[in-house]
Design a protein around this motif. Structure first.
Motif, short mmCIF file in Angstrom:
data_model
loop_
_atom_site.label_atom_id
_atom_site.label_comp_id
_atom_site.label_asym_id
_atom_site.label_seq_id
_atom_site.Cartn_x
_atom_site.Cartn_y
_atom_site.Cartn_z
N LYS A 1 18.96 29.08 39.16
CA LYS A 1 18.29 29.72 38.28
C LYS A 1 17.62 28.86 37.07
O LYS A 1 16.53 28.77 36.57
CB LYS A 1 19.14 30.99 37.56
N GLN A 2 18.85 27.90 36.84
CA GLN A 2 18.73 26.99 35.74
C GLN A 2 17.29 25.96 35.97
O GLN A 2 16.43 25.73 35.36
CB GLN A 2 19.79 26.11 35.37
N ALA A 3 17.35 25.67 37.23
CA ALA A 3 16.22 24.72 37.82
C ALA A 3 15.05 25.58 37.65
O ALA A 3 14.01 24.67 37.70
CB ALA A 3 16.77 24.19 39.35
N LEU A 4 14.98 26.66 38.23
CA LEU A 4 13.56 27.55 38.13
C LEU A 4 13.24 27.52 36.78
O LEU A 4 11.88 27.23 36.49
CB LEU A 4 14.09 28.85 38.79
N LYS A 5 13.93 27.71 35.74
CA LYS A 5 13.51 27.69 34.37
C LYS A 5 13.22 26.45 33.89
O LYS A 5 11.68 26.31 33.32
CB LYS A 5 14.63 28.09 33.33
N GLU B 1 11.86 24.32 35.69
CA GLU B 1 10.38 23.89 36.57
C GLU B 1 9.45 24.57 35.86
O GLU B 1 8.25 23.97 35.71
CB GLU B 1 10.50 24.64 37.81
N GLN B 2 9.68 25.64 35.06
CA GLN B 2 8.66 26.23 34.33
C GLN B 2 8.33 25.85 32.81
O GLN B 2 7.49 26.03 32.08
CB GLN B 2 8.98 27.93 34.02
N LEU B 3 9.19 24.61 32.57
CA LEU B 3 9.20 24.34 31.36
C LEU B 3 7.95 23.06 31.14
O LEU B 3 8.26 22.00 31.88
CB LEU B 3 10.41 23.33 30.96
N LEU B 4 6.94 23.64 30.53
CA LEU B 4 5.90 22.71 30.39
C LEU B 4 5.66 22.26 29.05
O LEU B 4 4.81 21.30 28.66
CB LEU B 4 4.56 23.78 30.98
N LYS B 5 5.82 23.04 28.29
CA LYS B 5 5.67 22.72 26.64
C LYS B 5 7.07 22.55 26.17
O LYS B 5 8.21 23.31 26.59
CB LYS B 5 5.11 23.91 26.20
N ARG C 1 9.94 22.30 22.96
CA ARG C 1 10.24 23.18 21.75
C ARG C 1 9.42 22.66 20.69
O ARG C 1 9.17 23.69 19.64
CB ARG C 1 11.62 23.04 21.52
N LEU D 1 6.48 24.62 19.50
CA LEU D 1 6.86 26.14 19.12
C LEU D 1 7.03 25.96 17.57
O LEU D 1 6.68 26.76 16.59
CB LEU D 1 8.03 26.46 19.67
N THR E 1 11.68 32.39 28.66
CA THR E 1 11.99 31.03 28.09
C THR E 1 11.00 30.66 26.97
O THR E 1 9.97 30.91 27.07
CB THR E 1 12.02 30.22 29.15
N VAL E 2 11.69 30.00 26.07
CA VAL E 2 11.16 29.76 24.78
C VAL E 2 9.87 28.87 25.22
O VAL E 2 8.65 29.14 24.77
CB VAL E 2 11.84 28.93 23.96
N SER E 3 10.10 27.99 26.00
CA SER E 3 8.92 26.93 26.76
C SER E 3 7.74 27.71 27.15
O SER E 3 6.61 27.17 27.07
CB SER E 3 9.44 26.02 27.43
N SER F 1 14.06 29.94 43.50
CA SER F 1 15.23 29.17 42.88
C SER F 1 15.74 28.04 43.44
O SER F 1 16.18 27.05 42.86
CB SER F 1 16.12 29.94 41.88
N ALA G 1 13.37 25.24 43.55
CA ALA G 1 13.36 24.47 42.60
C ALA G 1 14.73 23.60 42.50
O ALA G 1 14.63 22.52 41.94
CB ALA G 1 13.63 25.60 41.49
N LEU G 2 15.81 24.20 42.74
CA LEU G 2 16.87 23.15 42.80
C LEU G 2 16.94 22.00 43.62
O LEU G 2 17.26 20.83 43.19
CB LEU G 2 18.32 24.05 43.24
N GLU H 1 14.43 19.69 41.93
CA GLU H 1 15.14 18.91 41.11
C GLU H 1 15.96 17.87 41.46
O GLU H 1 15.79 16.78 40.90
CB GLU H 1 16.09 19.66 40.29
#
Lengths: 680, 680
Positions: free
Chosen positions: A651-655, A657-661, A663, A666, B108-110, B650, B653-654, B657
């Motif tokens: 799940k963390q990895a999926l998140k 992956e979505q990380l493009l920008k 912090r 923000l 997610t914040v990002s 997910s 995604a893992l 990674e």
């Protein structure tokens, strides 16, 4: 158009393969495929082409070798694959391997370095069982293209888009046999640690690696169950020295023992499934070979796979299959009752002729049941296939449920009749003893000694044949069919030809069904009626002790190597054993009631009060069963934590992956009332 | 040392906050916290400091405002947080939001940009319920540092590392009240669509957004159950016009109806849980506030959290709690039997005095049961807390199970006694009618009309108070306590002060337990004994129709806003309802037997045969229940597919990674016998 391109590909391949052939380094053969002798050349060419060609053209991307052609055998091909193909497919099939840190996880090509132990050649990375499974998987996934309307040479065998070609060829007997080759060295090592020991635990991990998860799990269950049988065996002996008043205790013990056994087995099974990486299997996994449907994008993975609406399967199951199965069961029950009626009638008749013919109904019945059983098995397989379940485990489950239900009626109905309608506990006891001692001994003999004898006998005749064969071969090599010229040929002195010929003659180990069934019937005898015959458990232990070794011996010595098969649990059998466990409450309480009922001296209460008491006891036991079911957790704590950890990581990895920008953006964007410095 | 640094931080914060204060833009207040009037300044400073300070120092990183000090109220703080804190915590708590494409996924914040609808200000992104939940979560996770041995000012209240400070303050009454503020505008809108309509479906999504998942799920279940009751209601009316021979039919119908109802509810519940993003909750999620243990690295997430070995919890449960609960249940049963015995004894006595005192035992019993119930509730809460379950849902489940078991004995035992020991079906019928008509009506009146009356009354007296308060305020503002100078103060004319004062006087809505219990008892009456009194379902429908609206009205009007609570199902209640469903088979068959038994004209068979027949029927029904349980799947197909899809994504995604090397390297490294061109 596309056919043209495929031929080009093929030619290019064959050229380069023969280049390597010059070095004398033909790839190892893993799977052998024997064709019908009369198969037309065009068909053969097409099939081999399909095996060769790229997956985008519906092909298998595999390597093919041919044996020198013999008229007596037909065309025999040896299938292999390139190292890269194996690794790619291993990733796709989500094969679990231990990495260098000892953590078992899904293999990916890109992280091969992390998995490959130092000094090991990459070709040895996958076990032969894994390679064979991969080849089978690829062969099964050779699917018809939209332009291919029928099998070339057989206009009557129409194809639709996405149909598994291997399946059609097997059903239509164009391919006579397909089997993986044994690995003689490993097999010897395995046997030494398995059937040749007396008290060592079974080498489950080695069994799994060689025969696959399904067979390993069967032996794990057999071992687990046999170990658990030690308790009732002990109590059974103890009961011999104690007065009769232990019956209620035995009844309670039985129920608790069965429930705890099955709940603990579920835990153990989940533990093994986790270690083997099969615990996450769902009905949405890779479809099995025979699964048919329109090719389309899979809703889960997005891959192009056959799609078939689930409601159709369900509708077929509920509106056709289940009514048919129930009708068969009713038929079998009526049939059995008729037998009992005829027997009673003849007994009542009392004429000398009738007495002489006393056993005739039973004999006729046994023969008919045997025939009906065989027919029913075909019917069940046909129906389940027609229901078109997506995964192999679903297919197995539904087929096994159908078989068990019928088998249950055939096996236990007569005992129920004797126990609860005739209420003749003496006959019941005799029947149980016969079944558990004589029947099981016969079974074991049938399974091992007879094949051993046959093997000895056929070896002698085979020698004669092989002499005559050599003569034949010389002639044959001359009039060898002029086909598949582009396929490299194995030299006629290669050992694997002899090996393939030897294994071709071996029995096929179809599936674990028969083995489970044997255990299931024994379990039924022990659990359902053992309060009448407390030594049942002892005979079961004796039999199972032999059974483990004889089954293992049979598998290693007399059978073609089966393809390795992934399972996450024992499937329908778990439920089937649990249902027997539940029924055991009824039968044990019922037997207790009948035995009290028959002992005239036990009449402290009247019959009605007795019955109420037994019903009350039965309900208490049902309650205890329910509580035990709730109290014993499905999975051991460590498995739960490990699964949660994996789930969390992905799940963390999926998140991520979505990380493009990041912090920082923000922080610049939105002013805040707090001045807290950011942790970046 | 660390205290020194914290004070520095605080000073810096207070300076900058007052900067912003100059603009007149104080943050909105979400949660109100009222302290004990006599709390020492040092303690207050320390707690506020904790709320302020960085998480690494065990703080909450929240914003604090104070109300102007009033002697009568003590110190009242309003808690808020910065926009960034809210967003960060939302990610950490895995709050699900709809993104712009309408897909609900974890925020997610990002990827805020993907979630925030165009034109919406980021402050409006999270609902007030979500923000309040976040603040509560952060407050609960303010934990003691190793250096903090006790609460400053209270050397007797010792702390250990990792203990939740809020919890200690609440238990020791240093904090008198903590509650989120109502959002008057939203509440009005919600009410209009909810309790003010007659036949519209409940606005579940709005309820969830305002009150949280736990309360929304309660209303969803109440609605679902009420809708399902229409079938037995219809049949109940039909039965009035038909002869008595429908009893067996009704019995079968009842069992099927209950089973299907509960299985379908499980599906529906899973569907809702999926939509609300709570379906994946496990016992390894975030620990609840009161969970205590050594701080350590979590095995799953790797975060620093309190750790407590699970076997200790299990041992406490099995060796202490369960025996105590069983003892209590036995005590209650014996107590009830004693009552019946005394009643019978007095009836037999027949003296005028005894007749006059006829109702005395019942009255004494009712009073005692009420007292015992309250005591038992405290005991159950204490025991469950002591068992130290990790998550809030585990805690709730175990507490509710304890309560239900006791409540079941108290409520239904007497009916079982009347039905099966006394076998007086007339009294049973009267009892049922009384309970379902009179008792429920009284309940509804108690719940709504009395609070309404009280509210009217208190409003009048409050006006008097507020007049006198104004006078007070003037005096108080002078002798205001000189503490918390660095905290910004809300102006005394701010509306939220009035709002906070109003809500402080409201009833606390503790939990859904009482509401579920009411429904559960009703369900028991309808399902267990309805074959005696077929109109039960009708009265249940009438009651529930009113209940939905009165509960909603009560929640919106008379109660402090509850903190939103995440649940994935109705927890222990599902099992509790299922157990009643299972028992209903027994009771219905039992009642049928008794009613046949009492009708002398129905003796075609003798008693024993009748009993055997009923036992057989009961077992058939148990079998049907089992089959229905297997046949109806837990989750709707679309939820299964969606979950599998997410799981697959997910996992993918893992894998990605782990992707460090690309395939090209491989291809160069290992030669292959195949010349197939690579697809890269």
């Amino acid at each position: 158009m596309s056919r043209h391109r495929i031929s080009e590909d093929r030619e290019k391949q064959s050229v380069e393969i023969s280049d390597e052939d010059n070095d004398g380094s033909l790839p190892q053969s893993y799977v052998v495929m024997r064709f019908d002798k009369n198969i037309p050349d065009a068909t053969l060419e097409w099939i081999v082409d399909k095996i060769h060609t790229l997956r985008t053209n519906g092909g298998g991307e595999l390597l093919v070798l041919k044996q020198p052609y013999k008229e007596s055998e037909g065309v025999v091909l040896h299938i292999s694959a390139s190292t890269i193909k194996f690794l790619e497919a291993a990733e796709e099939m989500e094969i679990m391997k231990c990495d260098k840190n000892g953590v078992r996880r899904e293999f990916t090509v890109s992280s091969l370095e992390d998995f490959l132990p130092d000094g090991m050649h990459v070709d040895d990375f996958l076990t032969t069982a894994e390679k064979q499974k991969i080849i089978k998987h690829e062969l099964e996934n050779i699917r018809a293209l939209p332009v291919e309307g029928c099998i070339p040479g057989y206009p009557q065998y129409t194809l639709y888009e996405g149909q598994s070609i291997l399946h059609v060829c097997l059903v239509e007997h164009l391919i006579k046999a397909i089997y993986p080759l044994h690995d003689v060295e490993s097999l010897k090592k395995l046997g030494k640690r398995w059937y040749a020991t007396l008290f060592d635990p079974q080498p489950l991990e080695e069994i799994r690696l060689y025969f696959g998860e399904a067979i390993a799990l069967y032996f794990a269950f057999l071992g687990f169950y046999t170990a658990a049988l030690v308790f009732p065996t002990f109590l059974g002996f103890l009961q011999l020295f104690v007065s009769h008043e232990t019956v209620p205790f035995f009844c309670v013990f039985n129920v608790v023992w069965v429930t705890v056994l099955l709940e603990l087995w579920r835990r153990r099974s989940n533990e093994l499934a986790f270690q083997w990486g099969t615990i996450g299997m769902t009905s949405l996994d890779e479809p099995r070979g025979n699964f048919h449907g329109r090719m389309g994008k899979d809703a889960v993975t997005g891959r192009i796979q056959p799609q078939y609406p689930r409601w159709k399967t369900t509708a077929k199951l509920y509106f056709v299959s289940i009514p048919i199965v129930i009708a068969c069961m009713l038929f079998a029950s009526v049939f059995m009752l008729a037998l009992f009626w005829v027997e009673d009638y003849m007994k009542d008749l009392g004429t000398p002729l009738a007495e002489q013919l006393m056993n005739l109904p039973s004999i006729i019945y046994s023969i008919l049941v045997f025939i009906i059983n065989v027919k029913y098995k075909t019917l069940a397989t046909y129906l389940t296939n027609w229901e078109n379940h997506r995964t192999a485990s679903q297919f197995d489950r539904h087929r096994v449920i159908k078989l068990i239900m019928f088998e249950f009626v055939n096996t236990f109905m007569s005992l129920f009749y004797i126990a609860f309608v005739k209420q003749d506990l003496e006959i019941l006891k005799t029947q149980l003893a016969t079944m558990l001692i004589v029947q099981q001994a016969i079974n074991n003999i049938q399974e091992v000694l007879i094949p051993l004898f046959i093997k000895k006998y056929t070896q002698r005749t085979q020698q004669n044949i092989s002499v005559s064969k050599e003569v034949e071969d010389k002639c044959e090599n001359i009039n060898s069919r002029e086909i598949l010229k582009h396929i490299p040929e194995i030299r006629s002195d290669d050992t694997r030809i002899a090996e393939a010929e030897k294994e071709d003659l071996m029995d096929v180990y179809e599936e674990t069904y028969d083995d489970y069934l044997e255990m299931y019937i024994q379990f039924g005898y022990v659990v359902l009626f053992s309060s009448v015959y407390p030594l049942a458990a002892f005979w079961a232990v004796v039999n199972n002790f032999v059974e483990i070794r004889s089954d293992a011996f049979k598998l290693c010595k007399f059978n073609r190597r089966p393809f390795s098969k992934k399972v996450k649990d024992i499937g329908a059998w778990q439920k089937a054993f649990e249902v027997v466990g539940g029924l055991s409450i009824l039968t044990n309480c019922g037997l207790m009631f009948i035995s009290f009922h028959q002992r005239k001296d036990a009449y402290f209460f009247d019959q009605l009060q007795w019955l109420v008491m037994f019903v009350a006891l039965e309900h208490c036991l049902l309650g205890i069963r329910y509580l035990l079911h709730i109290a014993i957790q499905d999975k051991p704590e460590w498995v739960r934590v490990a699964l949660a950890k994996k789930y969390h990581a992905s799940k963390q990895a999926l998140k991520n992956e979505q990380l493009l920008k990041n912090r920082g953006i923000l922080a610049r964007k939105f002013k805040t009332v707090s001045s807290r410095p950011f942790k970046s």
